[in-house]
Design a protein around this motif. Structure first.
Motif, PDB file in Angstrom:
ATOM      1  N   GLU A  98       0.858  -1.184   0.000  1.00 43.32           N
ATOM      2  CA  GLU A  98       0.000   0.000   0.000  1.00 43.32           C
ATOM      3  C   GLU A  98       0.898   1.239   0.000  1.00 43.32           C
ATOM      4  OE1 GLU A  98      -2.576   1.830  -0.847  1.00 43.32           O
ATOM      5  OE2 GLU A  98      -3.809   0.256   0.057  1.00 43.32           O
ATOM      6  N   ILE A  99       0.368   2.348  -0.474  1.00 44.72           N
ATOM      7  CA  ILE A  99       1.126   3.603  -0.550  1.00 44.72           C
ATOM      8  C   ILE A  99       0.762   4.475   0.643  1.00 44.72           C
ATOM      9  CG2 ILE A  99       1.524   5.695  -1.918  1.00 44.72           C
ATOM     10  CD1 ILE A  99       0.757   3.932  -4.398  1.00 44.72           C
ATOM     11  N   GLU A 100       1.756   5.137   1.217  1.00 39.57           N
ATOM     12  CA  GLU A 100       1.516   6.066   2.323  1.00 39.57           C
ATOM     13  C   GLU A 100       1.882   7.480   1.907  1.00 39.57           C
ATOM     14  OE1 GLU A 100       4.006   6.073   5.778  1.00 39.57           O
ATOM     15  OE2 GLU A 100       5.809   5.536   4.648  1.00 39.57           O
ATOM     16  N   GLU A 101       1.290   8.446   2.595  1.00 41.71           N
ATOM     17  CA  GLU A 101       1.706   9.835   2.447  1.00 41.71           C
ATOM     18  C   GLU A 101       2.280  10.316   3.769  1.00 41.71           C
ATOM     19  OE1 GLU A 101       0.229  14.306   1.085  1.00 41.71           O
ATOM     20  OE2 GLU A 101      -1.232  12.661   1.138  1.00 41.71           O
ATOM     21  N   THR A 131      -0.089   4.066 -11.177  1.00 40.90           N
ATOM     22  CA  THR A 131       1.110   4.592 -11.825  1.00 40.90           C
ATOM     23  C   THR A 131       2.314   4.510 -10.894  1.00 40.90           C
ATOM     24  OG1 THR A 131      -0.206   6.117 -13.159  1.00 40.90           O
ATOM     25  CG2 THR A 131       2.133   6.632 -12.915  1.00 40.90           C
ATOM     26  N   ILE A 132       2.122   4.882  -9.636  1.00 38.83           N
ATOM     27  CA  ILE A 132       3.212   4.819  -8.656  1.00 38.83           C
ATOM     28  C   ILE A 132       3.680   3.378  -8.460  1.00 38.83           C
ATOM     29  CG2 ILE A 132       3.751   5.109  -6.195  1.00 38.83           C
ATOM     30  CD1 ILE A 132       1.986   7.653  -6.297  1.00 38.83           C
ATOM     31  N   PHE A 157       8.788   8.712  -3.054  1.00 39.61           N
ATOM     32  CA  PHE A 157       8.391   9.472  -4.237  1.00 39.61           C
ATOM     33  C   PHE A 157       8.060  10.911  -3.872  1.00 39.61           C
ATOM     34  CE2 PHE A 157       7.258   5.078  -5.131  1.00 39.61           C
ATOM     35  CZ  PHE A 157       7.629   4.901  -6.459  1.00 39.61           C
ATOM     36  N   LEU A 158       8.175  11.781  -4.863  1.00 38.25           N
ATOM     37  CA  LEU A 158       7.659  13.150  -4.775  1.00 38.25           C
ATOM     38  C   LEU A 158       6.512  13.282  -5.767  1.00 38.25           C
ATOM     39  CD1 LEU A 158      11.025  15.168  -4.764  1.00 38.25           C
ATOM     40  CD2 LEU A 158       9.670  14.459  -2.776  1.00 38.25           C
ATOM     41  N   LEU A 159       5.425  13.899  -5.323  1.00 37.57           N
ATOM     42  CA  LEU A 159       4.275  14.159  -6.188  1.00 37.57           C
ATOM     43  C   LEU A 159       4.100  15.672  -6.280  1.00 37.57           C
ATOM     44  CD1 LEU A 159       1.801  13.133  -7.794  1.00 37.57           C
ATOM     45  CD2 LEU A 159       0.520  13.166  -5.627  1.00 37.57           C
ATOM     46  N   LYS A 219       2.922  15.309 -11.268  1.00 39.78           N
ATOM     47  CA  LYS A 219       4.054  14.574 -11.823  1.00 39.78           C
ATOM     48  C   LYS A 219       4.732  13.784 -10.703  1.00 39.78           C
ATOM     49  CE  LYS A 219       5.086  17.633 -15.707  1.00 39.78           C
ATOM     50  NZ  LYS A 219       6.060  18.586 -16.311  1.00 39.78           N
ATOM     51  N   ILE A 220       5.108  12.559 -11.018  1.00 36.24           N
ATOM     52  CA  ILE A 220       5.694  11.662 -10.016  1.00 36.24           C
ATOM     53  C   ILE A 220       7.189  11.547 -10.270  1.00 36.24           C
ATOM     54  CG2 ILE A 220       5.670   9.329  -9.061  1.00 36.24           C
ATOM     55  CD1 ILE A 220       2.798   9.147 -10.392  1.00 36.24           C
ATOM     56  N   TYR A 221       7.982  11.655  -9.198  1.00 33.78           N
ATOM     57  CA  TYR A 221       9.430  11.494  -9.290  1.00 33.78           C
ATOM     58  C   TYR A 221       9.891  10.496  -8.223  1.00 33.78           C
ATOM     59  CZ  TYR A 221       9.034  16.009 -11.706  1.00 33.78           C
ATOM     60  OH  TYR A 221       8.673  17.024 -12.554  1.00 33.78           O
ATOM     61  N   VAL A 222      10.819   9.606  -8.599  1.00 35.94           N
ATOM     62  CA  VAL A 222      11.463   8.762  -7.588  1.00 35.94           C
ATOM     63  C   VAL A 222      12.463   9.632  -6.848  1.00 35.94           C
ATOM     64  CG1 VAL A 222      12.951   6.770  -7.179  1.00 35.94           C
ATOM     65  CG2 VAL A 222      11.169   6.648  -8.931  1.00 35.94           C
ATOM     66  N   ASN A 223      12.340   9.687  -5.540  1.00 36.56           N
ATOM     67  CA  ASN A 223      13.215  10.529  -4.733  1.00 36.56           C
ATOM     68  C   ASN A 223      14.416   9.736  -4.206  1.00 36.56           C
ATOM     69  OD1 ASN A 223      14.086  12.851  -3.394  1.00 36.56           O
ATOM     70  ND2 ASN A 223      12.942  12.341  -1.536  1.00 36.56           N
TER      71      ASN A 223
END
Length: 367
Positions: free
Chosen positions: A237-240, A277-278, A299-301, A306-310
């Motif tokens: 799962e994705i977290e913020e 997408t992530i 990641f940065l959103l 736009k999604i970037y791998v941090n």
């Protein structure tokens, strides 16, 4: 029962975080399956073992702990098993469970030693651990694979000049984010708004590492997910992360007391398309960096989605169990999977050819 060597500590500014992760493993590992043998590497490089290492409270008095623990005097290996020699007895390890964070543990150094000794260990291999530890190498590889990363420049201590400061301004523009290239837990990371701050932040970063990366600052949300597997990959799962400052720093992560994980929102409040997408980018990143085991990808959103791998963490804090719990795995199942992957990767390694049956010294050389 499988003898598992639980390795933690080492010469790293993330030493204490490693101790915490190791004790989380001790609390949740299935002791009916595994005989856990704690192996603590002190900040000055001593290898210690013993029951005293199993209680986190004992680490409040390191001088007493070192006196009570048993020192490992030498190591060897035989038939795919690691053998530790103390003054009292010999300890045989079937698999090494690595919970190091940062330099001298997460960076490929210990992995290289275990590769040479030919014993199984959890987490990414030697090369992948090295790639993911170095933010510059990580981003160069991902950029080559068309995986999105923010614009960046980098330098090292011996080649650093004032020209680099000017180049950063021309290419990245202010504000920027400055980081030691091979460190985690947001240690030594600073946001800068002018040349004076940039110069100061680079000097600070150089106090932790000989290589520094400077990235374009993006006003963004921070999202994370874990990826686990070897030949078959599972994404959590994705977290913020709800930041109190411009980025999620060391103080927010570890020093502030308050409710545990109160700044972690799981699942992240994003739509299904973005989530998919992530997860797709996470799989691509895992494969591009030749990872296996259990990693976390940050990641940065951006504001325009736009999604970037941090960053990529080859041994994430707490083994990212909180992400896996929200994905249907217990902490003990995560540990089970990591150990199973270690044995699977080791089995594949044994099938490789490492020597050729030719003695060059027997060959006749014409004069």
């Amino acid at each position: 029962m499988i003898n598992v060597g639980l390795f933690f500590g080492s010469k790293s500014v993330e030493h204490e975080i490693s101790i915490i992760t190791a004790h989380q493993v001790l609390n949740f590992v299935d002791k009916n399956k595994y005989n856990i043998i704690p192996i603590y590497i002190t900040k000055d490089g001593k290898w210690l073992t013993g029951k005293i290492l199993e209680d986190l409270e004992n680490f409040k008095n390191l001088e007493r702990l070192e006196k009570k623990a048993k020192q490992i005097l030498s190591i060897s290996a035989k038939d795919g098993k690691l053998i530790l020699h103390s003054s009292i007895k010999k300890i045989t390890i079937d698999v090494c469970l690595l919970t190091f964070h940062g330099s001298n543990g997460e960076d490929g150094s210990i992995q290289g030693m275990l590769e040479f000794l030919n014993v199984p260990y959890t987490g990414c291999g030697m090369y992948s651990s090295m790639y993911t530890m170095d933010k510059v190498i990580t981003k160069l590889i991902l950029k080559e694979k068309n995986i999105p990363v923010v614009d960046f420049l980098y330098t090292n201590k011996k080649n650093y000049t004032n020209d680099f400061l000017n180049h950063c301004k021309e290419v990245l523009e202010y504000p920027m984010i400055v980081k030691p290239a091979r460190l985690g837990s947001s240690i030594g990371v600073k946001k800068v708004n002018d040349k004076c701050e940039l110069e100061e932040a680079i000097e600070t970063a150089f106090s932790f590492d000989d290589k520094v990366i400077v990235e374009k600052w993006i006003d963004s949300r921070e999202l994370n997910c874990a990826v686990m597997g070897y030949k078959n990959i599972v994404v959590s799962e994705i977290e913020e992360i709800k930041k109190q400052k411009d980025f999620f720093d060391y103080n927010e992560k570890y020093v502030q007391k308050g409710k545990k994980f109160s700044n972690h929102i799981i699942p992240a409040p994003i739509d299904e398309n973005l989530k998919n997408t992530i997860k797709s980018i996470a799989r691509d990143t895992f494969n591009a960096l030749e990872c296996h085991g259990n990693i976390r990808i940050d990641f940065l959103l951006s504001k325009d989605n736009k999604i970037y791998v941090n960053e990529v963490n080859s041994i994430p804090g707490a083994l990212s169990y909180y992400l896996w719990q929200m994905s249907g795995f217990t902490f003990s199942q995560v540990i089970d999977n990591m150990i199973s992957i270690a044995f699977e990767a080791f089995k594949d390694k044994k099938s490789k050819i490492y020597s050729i049956d030719t003695n060059l010294f027997d060959l006749k050389v014409e004069k």
